[in-house]
Structures are given as structure tokens and as C-alpha cells.
Enzyme design. Structure first.
Site, PDB file in Angstrom:
ATOM      1  CE  LYS A  77      70.092  77.811 -32.027  1.00 13.45           C
ATOM      2  NZ  LYS A  77      69.541  77.393 -30.710  1.00 13.45           N
TER       3      LYS A  77
ATOM      4  CB  SER B 248      71.214  81.100 -25.991  1.00 10.60           C
ATOM      5  OG  SER B 248      71.407  80.219 -24.901  1.00 10.60           O
ATOM      6  CG  ASP B 249      72.075  75.085 -29.112  1.00 12.01           C
ATOM      7  OD1 ASP B 249      71.031  75.150 -29.792  1.00 12.01           O
ATOM      8  OD2 ASP B 249      72.627  74.018 -28.819  1.00 12.01           O
ATOM      9  CD  GLN B 250      69.631  73.586 -21.532  1.00 12.81           C
ATOM     10  OE1 GLN B 250      68.546  73.047 -21.661  1.00 12.81           O
ATOM     11  NE2 GLN B 250      69.918  74.391 -20.517  1.00 12.81           N
TER      12      GLN B 250
ATOM     13  CB  ALA C  38      76.963  77.785 -25.777  1.00 15.47           C
TER      14      ALA C  38
END
Length: 206
Positions: A68, A84-86, A121
Site C-alpha cells: 500500500k 498499514s494493514d491488520q 503492520a
């Protein structure tokens, strides 16, 4: 742990004339980021978030956060971009956003009395420089009845959230415990970790 990249000469300090670009349209991440007082704008990354076969939750969160950030950084080569990613997981299976109230209820019942993990992250990118870190959170759900799950979803719809709850709201009532190093990570953006990466990028907070 941050990636061992040296800062590129192309990197420009974050400021009013060169705001941080948040590679996300999430209102939750925007609300969290405002707490640090860093000037920023939002931009949709528009990337493919499909899973890779056999990919571990932490690896997936790290890959997508970087993907991203890099997608948006291509359009802003001299600014810092935050991706960001979860990824939520339980019993070796990745949990997706429920998508509807009915699926939200069923997901909460499937998590009743169980332990779930959340890998969150963040990737900070500018030019050839990438700083990346992952926060790991472990949540112990209490035993939930169907009535409790239905009442929660009616009171606080969270079908657009990983795991189907909002820990910053009534969702905290669903747990026996939450274990992590950064209480903001579960909401979607670990601010303690982000402050550290911003300092490495040359932007002190406060």
C-alpha cells in the site's frame, strides 16, 4: 524491527508543505494518526489485497502494508507515505471483516472463549527508503451467548472491522484480556511504533 535501509537524499521532512501521506481511506486510522499532531493527507492505495497460499498472518500484514505504501509513494516520490494493514487470525485461520450484521454475530460466536491474534503492520516509505514494523496483539474472548453477541452488534455494528468488534468502544466488554505492547495497535495503527519510525525518518513527535 525497522528495515536496515539508509535514508535516501530524496526524502523530505514531514511538514505543512510536505505532509505525510496516509495510504488508506480508513477513518479509524485517520483518527488515530491525528493524535500525533503530524500533518497528513489520505489517499487510497488501490492495490490487490488477495491472500497468498500458505502466507502467515504476520507476513501478510507486512507485505500489504508495504504494498500500500509503495503504491502511493510512486505518486509522491519525495514525500513520506504510511501504509498499514491488520490481519486477524484464530486457530491457524485468517479472519476477515464480517461484512454484515449477521456474519458479525456468527464470527463473534465462533470466537467465544477462544484466543485470537492480530498482526498490525506499518510501513513508512519515501523514495528507496522503507521502514517497517509489526505489532502483535493477543486477545482472549470471554464466553459469549448468542444474546450477548446480538446485543453487541445491535449496539455497535463493527462488520467493517477485523474480528468484528471495536476495542475502543463497547467491544472491550467482549474480552477476558488483551496482551500487547501498544494499546492503539488493535484499533488499526500502532502509534508507539509509528512514533519510533517517524523519529528514524527525521520527524520527532512531539
Amino acid at each position: 524491527m525497522a528495515s536496515p535501509y539508509t535514508l535516501s537524499k530524496a526524502c523530505v521532512a514531514i511538514g505543512a508543505d510536505s505532509p505525510l501521506v496516509l495510504a488508506s481511506t480508513s477513518r479509524y486510522r485517520a483518527e488515530l494518526l491525528r493524535r500525533l499532531g503530524v500533518p497528513f493527507v489520505q489517499e487510497a492505495p488501490g492495490v490487490d489485497e488477495d491472500e497468498l497460499p500458505g502466507e502467515a498472518p504476520e507476513a501478510r500484514a507486512r507485505r500489504l502494508a508495504s504494498l500500500k505504501a509503495r503504491a502511493v509513494a510512486e505518486r509522491h516520490p519525495r514525500q513520506w507515505v504510511l501504509g498499514s494493514d491488520q490481519v486477524a487470525y484464530c486457530g491457524g485461520q485468517i479472519l476477515h471483516k464480517p461484512g454484515s450484521p449477521e456474519a458479525n454475530i456468527e464470527q463473534l460466536l465462533a470466537l467465544s472463549g477462544r484466543e485470537a491474534g492480530f498482526a498490525t503492520a506499518i510501513a513508512l516509505v519515501s523514495g528507496a527508503t522503507e521502514l517497517i514494523a509489526v505489532d502483535l496483539t493477543v486477545v482472549q474472548f470471554r464466553k459469549l451467548s448468542r444474546d450477548e453477541a446480538e446485543r453487541y452488534v445491535a449496539a455497535e455494528p463493527a462488520h467493517d472491522c477485523a474480528g468484528g468488534f471495536k476495542v475502543e468502544g463497547l467491544g472491550i466488554s467482549l474480552f477476558e484480556s488483551v496482551r500487547n505492547d501498544d494499546p492503539t495497535a488493535l484499533v488499526g495503527l500502532p502509534l508507539i511504533t509509528l512514533r519510533r519510525l517517524l523519529a528514524e525518518a527525521g520527524s520527532a513527535v512531539p
